[in-house]
Design a protein around this motif. Sequence first.
Motif, short mmCIF file in Angstrom:
data_model
loop_
_atom_site.label_atom_id
_atom_site.label_comp_id
_atom_site.label_asym_id
_atom_site.label_seq_id
_atom_site.Cartn_x
_atom_site.Cartn_y
_atom_site.Cartn_z
N THR A 12 0.86 -1.21 0.00
CA THR A 12 0.00 0.00 0.00
C THR A 12 0.89 1.25 0.00
O THR A 12 0.76 2.12 0.86
CB THR A 12 -0.91 0.00 1.23
N LYS A 13 1.77 1.32 -1.00
CA LYS A 13 2.78 2.38 -0.97
C LYS A 13 2.19 3.78 -1.08
O LYS A 13 2.73 4.73 -0.52
CB LYS A 13 3.83 2.15 -2.06
N SER A 14 1.06 3.92 -1.81
CA SER A 14 0.46 5.26 -1.94
C SER A 14 0.01 5.79 -0.59
O SER A 14 0.34 6.92 -0.20
CB SER A 14 -0.72 5.22 -2.91
N LEU A 15 -0.74 4.94 0.14
CA LEU A 15 -1.18 5.36 1.47
C LEU A 15 0.00 5.49 2.43
O LEU A 15 0.03 6.37 3.30
CB LEU A 15 -2.19 4.37 2.03
N ILE A 17 2.98 6.47 1.66
CA ILE A 17 3.64 7.75 1.36
C ILE A 17 2.87 8.89 2.01
O ILE A 17 3.46 9.82 2.58
CB ILE A 17 3.75 7.95 -0.17
N ILE A 18 1.51 8.83 1.93
CA ILE A 18 0.70 9.87 2.57
C ILE A 18 0.90 9.84 4.08
O ILE A 18 1.05 10.87 4.74
CB ILE A 18 -0.78 9.70 2.20
N HIS A 19 0.88 8.63 4.66
CA HIS A 19 1.17 8.46 6.09
C HIS A 19 2.47 9.17 6.46
O HIS A 19 2.51 10.02 7.36
CB HIS A 19 1.35 6.97 6.40
N ILE A 20 3.53 8.80 5.77
CA ILE A 20 4.87 9.28 6.12
C ILE A 20 5.00 10.77 5.86
O ILE A 20 5.52 11.53 6.71
CB ILE A 20 5.94 8.49 5.33
N THR A 21 4.50 11.23 4.70
CA THR A 21 4.65 12.65 4.35
C THR A 21 3.91 13.55 5.34
O THR A 21 4.47 14.53 5.85
CB THR A 21 4.12 12.90 2.93
N PHE A 306 -3.46 10.02 10.64
CA PHE A 306 -2.88 8.67 10.66
C PHE A 306 -3.96 7.64 10.98
O PHE A 306 -4.07 6.58 10.34
CB PHE A 306 -1.76 8.62 11.70
N ILE A 307 -4.78 7.97 11.99
CA ILE A 307 -5.86 7.05 12.38
C ILE A 307 -6.86 6.89 11.25
O ILE A 307 -7.26 5.77 10.90
CB ILE A 307 -6.55 7.58 13.66
N ASN A 308 -7.30 8.00 10.66
CA ASN A 308 -8.29 7.93 9.59
C ASN A 308 -7.77 7.18 8.36
O ASN A 308 -8.48 6.40 7.74
CB ASN A 308 -8.73 9.34 9.18
N LEU A 309 -6.51 7.42 8.02
CA LEU A 309 -5.92 6.72 6.88
C LEU A 309 -5.81 5.22 7.16
O LEU A 309 -6.05 4.39 6.27
CB LEU A 309 -4.55 7.30 6.55
N SER A 310 -5.46 4.87 8.40
CA SER A 310 -5.35 3.45 8.75
C SER A 310 -6.71 2.77 8.67
O SER A 310 -6.83 1.65 8.17
CB SER A 310 -4.78 3.30 10.16
N LEU A 691 -8.97 15.00 5.59
CA LEU A 691 -10.25 15.04 4.87
C LEU A 691 -10.22 14.11 3.67
O LEU A 691 -11.20 13.44 3.33
CB LEU A 691 -10.55 16.47 4.44
N PHE A 692 -9.07 14.08 3.02
CA PHE A 692 -8.90 13.16 1.89
C PHE A 692 -9.08 11.71 2.35
O PHE A 692 -9.74 10.90 1.69
CB PHE A 692 -7.50 13.35 1.29
N ALA A 693 -8.52 11.39 3.53
CA ALA A 693 -8.67 10.03 4.06
C ALA A 693 -10.12 9.70 4.36
O ALA A 693 -10.61 8.62 4.04
CB ALA A 693 -7.83 9.89 5.34
#
Length: 798
Positions: A12-15, A17-21, A306-310, A691-693
């Motif tokens: 899940t490299k796209s997510l 990258i968003i996590h890390i960035t 981070f929580i929402n993306l996870s 919001l994107f997440a």
Amino acid sequence: MLKTVWRSIIKTKSLSIIHITGLAIAIAAATVLFLTAMFELSFDNFHENGERIGLIYSQSEPETGLKNNSSMPAPLTPQLKATIPSIESATRVLHGNVILKNGEKEFVSTNRFVDPDFLSIFSFPMLSGNKTSLDQLNDIVLTDAMAKNLFGTSDVIGKQVQVNNNGVWQAMTISAILNDLPANSSFEFHSLVRFENSPDYQKFKDLWDSQNHQVFVKVKAEKINDAAFVKESRAFTNQNFKINIDRLKRDGGKPNAYGDYFSLHILPLSKLHTNDFSFGESISPNFPWILLLISGLILFIASSNFINLSLANSISRNREIGTRKTLGGTTWDIVKQLWLESFILCLLSLLLGLGIASLILPEFNANMNYELRVVDLFSIKNAIIFLSIFILLTLIAGGLPAWKIARTNIIESLKGASKIKSSNLRNSLTVLQFIIAITLIIATIVISSQLNYLVKKPLGFNKSEVISIPIGKGIDKEDALNRMRIALQQQPWVKSVSASDMNIGRGRDGSLQRSMFGFEHENKEIITNFMRIDYDYLKTLDIKLLEGRDFDRSFSADSNSIIINKQMAAQLGGADKILGKTIELNGKSLVIGIIDNFNFHDLKSAVEPLTISVNPNLFPVEYIFVRVETNQLGTTLEEVENIWKSINPKANNLASYLDENTQNLYQSEKTFSKIVISGTSIAIVISCLGLFALALLTINTRVKEIGIRKVLGSSVSSIIVLLSKDFVRLVLIAFFVAAPLAWWVMNNWLQTYAYRIEIQWWMFVLAAAISIVIAWSTIAWQAFKAANANPVDSLRDE
């Protein structure tokens, strides 16, 4: 397990990258703000027994309101030390530049006139010498940098240096060399000389009504106890400040809760940097805590993302989680794996964030005038705090979603139908993110408007095209002014020349000073600011004369005359009553004119009473003012400096325009504004990621609904509106919570200014519009993609 974790991250490299960035940006910003706050809180903490050191100040409450004053009379210190048993040592501290000379080398030194106890109270790092190095009247202490400037080496103990103090050269013996002062020191000096060598010491040494320096003490107790000191010093205060107390009683002053009209207090050294006692560069007591709050809010927003993306990513991992449970994996095993994934992402974010912080710190230091380094994080105190925050961050940001995901039902997971029932949590986190972002947006608008108001507000004088030149030491100031006036008369672009003992604003020499005089008038004490000026001062600064006349060279008696401002006239009973009358100031002074009020200090305080005089026997002029008329401001400044160099070859190029000087008064506000604007920008960016997440999570759970709506004839635009309105609703909820909060915070901040804007309705409308536009722009692309998807794909039976 690490291999499995790493494979999941790559998958899940796209997510990822968003996590890390997102988290790295937050960590970088928080690191810079944390370092700044800890630096501000560390001021003067390098002194041994710092909790026992304090600044003496007086407190009273005349009719004009509560007054704290750290200026003390010369006889106070020796008598305080001899009378108050709790005082172990005490020193007077007076600022006054001197000229130091060794052979042909000559330098202006930022100097402090102090008592011998100074070196035993404060523990500045010492290269050579000891705490008794100021025992002799002709001793002088230098910093390492000044010693090397004069001698080329710091091995100079016992050598003589020529000191020009108030126009008189005197040989002094170098008794100690200090290391260059730490950046977090409230004291700034390059030399220390005994207080008895200060100008006019013999004149003022026994006078209790002349106050021109500050006093620091070290107490015998383990720490400062102000209440105990007030009680212990009450008899001393009542005896030595009886005149002040009688005046306060007569003139309507108020006693404090203990019945004292005038009391002495001790300010702990740790609070010196956050108090406005005109000692070094002070800051608001709230400033470092505001920085820590902003950094905490940014980290909170990043953690929420981070929580929402996870949670958003968990939908695509339902079958994987179900399969692991079927094969015997426990909930705890899955929690460990998911948390380890989060920990690795957080660790990568930390490394990237520290890298970003190290890259932006040089620019930050240059713009904000700091000397911060990432390695400062690794001091024991900072490292413990920083690592504790990071561990807490990983536990919350990684542990919470890992626990929720791991507890899903096996059957539903294998079907791919499991839903993470946490919409309230996700929505709440998103609302909180935007409450923070909108509050910061409103704060940015208010702060920017207030700064713009401060810069553009008329000050009662014309600051444009007026050059201020510090005269400096080692030259006859009155003679220098006359020679400069003659030299400039030949230039057609010079309109007028004058001078004063004080600058307007903060010039390039960094000086900010004021003189206060008190005198009796009609059985009442009158306090006035006082300035020694030269002829043509009103013309040069374009100050309006309301009544009477200006100083005139043809009137020889004008050296004993004064001009007062409108505020001073009101204090004396009004212009009709005082114009043409003599008052008991500097003996006898005739009031010949009344000028309009002008802001000779910053706009945090209202215009105070002011008296101006051309009497050369009171104070020498220190600054020359030149009004020019030119379209080439930079070139004209260089020409004026060159002319000044021809008159004073040893002068430094410290001339500046008054409009620059007045803006320098608000450097702390500008720093605060830049930090808030930067924090706002980062908060908005990270909130948009959150919001994107949320949009991604919501749209993924409504794929079939969208397909059915399209089959039934819904248009792309209607679907976009359908998907967007819930998010816009969350932003509006955040706005209605943030608006009153922001109003309360910023209204309190504005109260610190005597001249301030009113918070307007349009500021909130603008903040709401910015928030909605940014939020809608963030989710519009995801909504558009979902609305344009082929309904056959979304409705196919899986």
